[in-house]
Scaffold this active site. Structure first.
Site, PDB file in Angstrom:
ATOM      1  N   TYR A 158       0.829  -1.198   0.000  1.00  0.00           N
ATOM      2  CA  TYR A 158       0.000   0.000   0.000  1.00  0.00           C
ATOM      3  C   TYR A 158       0.867   1.252   0.000  1.00  0.00           C
ATOM      4  O   TYR A 158       1.910   1.310   0.654  1.00  0.00           O
ATOM      5  CB  TYR A 158      -0.872   0.051   1.260  1.00  0.00           C
ATOM      6  CG  TYR A 158      -1.979  -0.970   1.294  1.00  0.00           C
ATOM      7  CD1 TYR A 158      -2.886  -1.081   0.250  1.00  0.00           C
ATOM      8  CD2 TYR A 158      -2.129  -1.814   2.388  1.00  0.00           C
ATOM      9  CE1 TYR A 158      -3.914  -2.000   0.298  1.00  0.00           C
ATOM     10  CE2 TYR A 158      -3.164  -2.745   2.444  1.00  0.00           C
ATOM     11  CZ  TYR A 158      -4.047  -2.830   1.395  1.00  0.00           C
ATOM     12  OH  TYR A 158      -5.070  -3.729   1.455  1.00  0.00           O
ATOM     13  N   HIS A 167     -12.891   3.367   5.724  1.00  0.00           N
ATOM     14  CA  HIS A 167     -11.676   2.597   5.439  1.00  0.00           C
ATOM     15  C   HIS A 167     -11.301   1.658   6.583  1.00  0.00           C
ATOM     16  O   HIS A 167     -10.273   0.998   6.538  1.00  0.00           O
ATOM     17  CB  HIS A 167     -10.495   3.536   5.164  1.00  0.00           C
ATOM     18  CG  HIS A 167     -10.546   4.159   3.804  1.00  0.00           C
ATOM     19  ND1 HIS A 167     -10.742   5.510   3.600  1.00  0.00           N
ATOM     20  CD2 HIS A 167     -10.449   3.621   2.569  1.00  0.00           C
ATOM     21  CE1 HIS A 167     -10.757   5.764   2.301  1.00  0.00           C
ATOM     22  NE2 HIS A 167     -10.581   4.640   1.646  1.00  0.00           N
ATOM     23  N   ARG A 173      -5.824   7.012  -8.943  1.00  0.00           N
ATOM     24  CA  ARG A 173      -4.955   5.931  -8.494  1.00  0.00           C
ATOM     25  C   ARG A 173      -5.538   4.620  -8.983  1.00  0.00           C
ATOM     26  O   ARG A 173      -6.716   4.551  -9.345  1.00  0.00           O
ATOM     27  CB  ARG A 173      -4.810   5.916  -6.978  1.00  0.00           C
ATOM     28  CG  ARG A 173      -6.057   5.511  -6.239  1.00  0.00           C
ATOM     29  CD  ARG A 173      -5.832   5.531  -4.732  1.00  0.00           C
ATOM     30  NE  ARG A 173      -5.067   4.390  -4.269  1.00  0.00           N
ATOM     31  CZ  ARG A 173      -5.597   3.304  -3.686  1.00  0.00           C
ATOM     32  NH1 ARG A 173      -6.895   3.193  -3.535  1.00  0.00           N
ATOM     33  NH2 ARG A 173      -4.829   2.322  -3.266  1.00  0.00           N
ATOM     34  N   ASN A 231      -6.278   0.627  -7.961  1.00  0.00           N
ATOM     35  CA  ASN A 231      -6.370  -0.339  -6.877  1.00  0.00           C
ATOM     36  C   ASN A 231      -6.728  -1.682  -7.514  1.00  0.00           C
ATOM     37  O   ASN A 231      -7.135  -1.730  -8.674  1.00  0.00           O
ATOM     38  CB  ASN A 231      -7.439   0.109  -5.877  1.00  0.00           C
ATOM     39  CG  ASN A 231      -7.358  -0.681  -4.579  1.00  0.00           C
ATOM     40  OD1 ASN A 231      -6.343  -1.326  -4.295  1.00  0.00           O
ATOM     41  ND2 ASN A 231      -8.420  -0.630  -3.802  1.00  0.00           N
ATOM     42  N   GLU A 263      -9.370  -1.329 -10.263  1.00  0.00           N
ATOM     43  CA  GLU A 263     -10.201  -0.141 -10.135  1.00  0.00           C
ATOM     44  C   GLU A 263      -9.370   1.073 -10.515  1.00  0.00           C
ATOM     45  O   GLU A 263      -8.341   1.344  -9.898  1.00  0.00           O
ATOM     46  CB  GLU A 263     -10.686   0.020  -8.700  1.00  0.00           C
ATOM     47  CG  GLU A 263     -11.662  -1.059  -8.276  1.00  0.00           C
ATOM     48  CD  GLU A 263     -12.009  -0.993  -6.790  1.00  0.00           C
ATOM     49  OE1 GLU A 263     -12.885  -1.759  -6.378  1.00  0.00           O
ATOM     50  OE2 GLU A 263     -11.395  -0.192  -6.045  1.00  0.00           O
ATOM     51  N   TYR A 275      -7.108 -10.011   3.093  1.00  0.00           N
ATOM     52  CA  TYR A 275      -8.101  -8.953   2.916  1.00  0.00           C
ATOM     53  C   TYR A 275      -8.692  -8.978   1.517  1.00  0.00           C
ATOM     54  O   TYR A 275      -9.881  -8.737   1.314  1.00  0.00           O
ATOM     55  CB  TYR A 275      -7.466  -7.587   3.205  1.00  0.00           C
ATOM     56  CG  TYR A 275      -8.368  -6.422   2.897  1.00  0.00           C
ATOM     57  CD1 TYR A 275      -9.530  -6.199   3.640  1.00  0.00           C
ATOM     58  CD2 TYR A 275      -8.065  -5.536   1.866  1.00  0.00           C
ATOM     59  CE1 TYR A 275     -10.355  -5.130   3.356  1.00  0.00           C
ATOM     60  CE2 TYR A 275      -8.891  -4.467   1.586  1.00  0.00           C
ATOM     61  CZ  TYR A 275     -10.038  -4.266   2.327  1.00  0.00           C
ATOM     62  OH  TYR A 275     -10.857  -3.213   2.038  1.00  0.00           O
ATOM     63  N   LYS A 276      -7.860  -9.272   0.541  1.00  0.00           N
ATOM     64  CA  LYS A 276      -8.347  -9.282  -0.841  1.00  0.00           C
ATOM     65  C   LYS A 276      -9.065 -10.589  -1.184  1.00  0.00           C
ATOM     66  O   LYS A 276      -9.454 -10.799  -2.334  1.00  0.00           O
ATOM     67  CB  LYS A 276      -7.186  -9.006  -1.809  1.00  0.00           C
ATOM     68  CG  LYS A 276      -6.676  -7.556  -1.672  1.00  0.00           C
ATOM     69  CD  LYS A 276      -5.690  -7.177  -2.738  1.00  0.00           C
ATOM     70  CE  LYS A 276      -5.110  -5.779  -2.524  1.00  0.00           C
ATOM     71  NZ  LYS A 276      -6.044  -4.668  -2.868  1.00  0.00           N
TER      72      LYS A 276
END
Lengths: 314, 351
Positions: free
Chosen positions: B38, B194, B224, B226, B266, B317-318
């Protein structure tokens, strides 16, 4: 359409309101539509006098699709830009400007807005009052002006058509601001613009009465620039002058010295550079306080110098 | 250049979906190097860059018509995927203006906006829409302005109100999301919505990003990339529909993973809106299968390395835990150990 700086504007009309106040109407110089200026927005104009180029910010009093309305006061000890507007600017002149920037917007969620202005500080408040009046939002405006300018200011606010605007032809009396704040209902927000003394008095009264900090708003213009300074690049052997309207990063790029950058707003860390000498003025959100205090790192996209010179390790 | 739309694609049930060679080459591959962590990877959203997806303010591609139909189907089943709080009406009009002006400028063959003062006429040829309305008059449009225009755009959108030195998610159109819910997040502040993201809080990514966004300027949008991964080319991977798509993860096998597992990228864009001072957040979703991406040799090598070395908490998390090893094994055949060039570009001009 997204438009970028600079915007090319043409002075369409100049109107003298008083010996020290001029209304300036600016239109698009290239027939492209003008970007919207919301209430509280300002333009930073590039004013090129024969002696010097000034970059002055002025609140947009009104925006009507095809033009911006500004009111500029001639200030005795100004940086010179407002004197230029009064003495040299003519109808038909071209003025480069930034896209409207808004650091003083009306925020939602207030039960009532109390607008307090002093002198030329009326300009953003006029843009607020118009919108609040149109939307039927509750507000009260107090404008402090000199006795000899009463008629001018009464004319200015007349267009808003509200009974909630009060013009006072004097400075606020001792305790007057505090009394004004005391009678406001809970959930009122203050928006102020005027001389430092007036705004300090409002701040003090709000603090005394325990108003939440985020219910007190004051006009801010963008602080992109600052005092010019010198930068020495140790490895590449360059010496740069960083102008007052230019960032250190832009000056380094202009000199052709390679440097990384990404967000250009002090958040991502890409342009972080080692500092060898000089006293930096940190304006970023990337370095922590310890790193800032160490004085060994700088983010050239936003940060500047307190000392006359910085020496960077690039 | 006109876009060859594929109106018959589907993002559910039979999954009729693929990327043409053009679409693969312009895919916004998200990894700038062979490892991923990140960061505040925000840059100015200006035309141009390493991917064709950066050429327009709002990117329109061959999946446009099919994606708009998918959005309409989701809204039919679950109207709460589009919600805007009442104080955001000015931001709704700001959004409509920005999207209409941008589409009309970037794709003049497909979209036209004619203005006569506040009397506007909007023509959307791919969807066969032509409406005249009065800008600022809600009753002159068939839907509220935000829903009206975001039904005609690819990707999700949220509206952030700025107050009290914070951002609040006070509206959105969310039908193509990577497992988050507008109905749950509506009204939350920046750090609240978040909250579930691991690791990033500890390295202060969100504090810095918020400070940056509070200063976002009109006329200077930022972007950005993602990413996550999705089994099947399914746009609607919402918590609301988890029972429908969650089990997809159990259907992967070493034989089908190349076609079934998709990298989901994204392209996130952020725009300061002028009248409301709100921020419009665009979350444009791109899907490409492993087999499509590995046709670009650099991307095959890099995707293998990134997935192989991914931080365990980010991998969790993903939602990749169940199949990551299988994907890494599959991708290893595309990684010959050669170095890769920096940046996201494909390094090839044709496939």
């Amino acid at each position: 359409m997204i438009r970028h700086d600079p915007l090319m504007l043409r002075v369409s009309r100049i109107e003298s309101l008083s010996p020290t106040l001029r209304r300036i109407i600016l239109k698009s110089a290239d027939n492209e539509p003008l970007p919207v200026a919301g209430p509280g927005a300002h333009l930073s104009l590039t004013l090129a006098s024969p002696k010097k180029v000034y970059r002055n910010s002025y609140s947009v009093v009104s925006f009507s699709g095809d033009h911006y309305e500004l009111i500029v006061r001639r200030v005795e000890d100004s940086r010179g830009g407002s004197a230029f507007v009064h003495e040299n600017l003519k109808e038909g002149d071209l003025l480069p400007s930034t896209v409207p920037l808004n650091l003083f917007p009306i925020q939602v969620g207030s039960r009532k807005r109390l607008l307090i202005g002093g002198g030329i500080g009326v300009t953003p408040l006029l843009s607020f009052a118009k919108v609040l009046q149109e939307n039927g939002d509750r507000f009260e405006m107090h404008q402090f002006v000199r006795e000899d300018e009463k008629a001018v200011f009464e004319n200015l606010v007349q267009g808003v058509g509200s009974k909630n605007i009060h013009i006072h032809t004097r400075r606020p009396k001792e305790g007057e601001i505090q009394a004004l704040l005391e009678e406001q209902p809970l959930g009122t927000s203050i928006y102020m613009c005027g001389p430092d003394g007036l705004m300090a008095a409002v701040d003090e009264a709000a603090e005394t009465l325990g108003w939440p900090e985020n219910h007190v708003h004051r006009e801010v213009f963008g602080a992109a620039g600052g005092k010019p300074f010198k930068a020495k690049l140790a490895k590449s052997g360059c010496e740069l002058e960083v102008g007052e309207n230019q960032s250190l990063l832009e000056a380094i790029e202009e000199a052709g010295v390679p440097i990384n950058s990404l967000c250009r707003g002090g958040a991502c860390g890409a342009c972080m550079t080692s500092l060898l000498e000089g006293d930096p003025e940190h304006r970023d959100h990337f370095l922590n306080n310890e790193e800032k205090d160490s004085g060994k790192l700088i983010m050239p996209c936003v940060s500047r110098a307190k000392s006359a010179q910085l020496v960077l390790d690039i | 250049m006109s876009i060859a739309y594929k109106p018959d694609e589907t993002f559910r049930d039979d999954f009729v979906y693929s990327n043409s060679d053009t679409a693969i080459l312009r895919f916004p591959f998200p990894f700038i190097e062979d490892e991923y962590m990140y960061s505040v990877n925000i840059e100015p959203h200006v035309r141009g860059g390493e991917t064709g997806a950066f050429e327009a303010v709002f990117d329109v591609d061959e999946h446009y018509i099919a994606e708009c139909r998918e959005r309409a189907m989701v809204l039919e089943q679950d109207p709460n995927r589009c919600m805007v709080l009442p104080h955001m009406m000015t931001a709704q009009w700001d959004t409509l203006e920005l999207i209409m002006e941008s589409l009309a400028e970037d794709y003049p063959e497909d979209f036209t906006l004619e203005k006569d003062g506040d009397a506007w006429t909007w023509t959307n040829r791919p969807l066969g829409i032509k409406d005249s309305f009065v800008f600022g008059d809600v009753d002159s449009l068939p839907l509220e302005p935000f829903e009206y225009i975001t039904r005609q755009a690819q990707g999700d959108f949220t509206l952030q109100d700025q107050r009290e030195n914070n951002l609040f998610m006070d509206g959105g159109m969310v039908t193509t999301q990577a497992d988050w819910s507008l109905e749950f997040d509506l009204g939350m502040s920046f750090h609240e919505w978040h909250g579930p993201v691991p690791v990033a809080h500890e390295i202060n990514v969100f504090d810095r990003a918020l400070q940056y966004l509070l200063r976002l300027q009109y006329g200077n949008p930022v972007r950005r990339l993602n990413w996550t991964m999705t089994v099947n080319p399914r746009l609607d991977t919402s918590p609301e529909n988890y029972p429908i798509w969650g089990p997809d993860r159990t259907t992967l096998t070493p034989e089908n993973i190349g076609g079934k597992l998709h990298l989901r990228v994204e392209l996130q864009t952020l725009f300061r809106l002028p009248r409301s001072n709100a921020i419009l957040f665009g979350i444009r979703c791109y899907l490409a299968s492993l087999d499509e991406l590995t046709r670009v040799p650099k991307w095959g090598r890099r995707l293998h390395r990134v997935l192989r070395d991914l931080h365990p908490e980010i991998a969790e998390y993903k939602g990749t835990t169940r199949y990551r090893e299988m994907a890494v094994d599959y991708l290893s055949q595309f990684d010959d150990g050669e170095p890769t060039s920096p940046g996201i570009g494909p390094d090839v001009e044709s496939l």
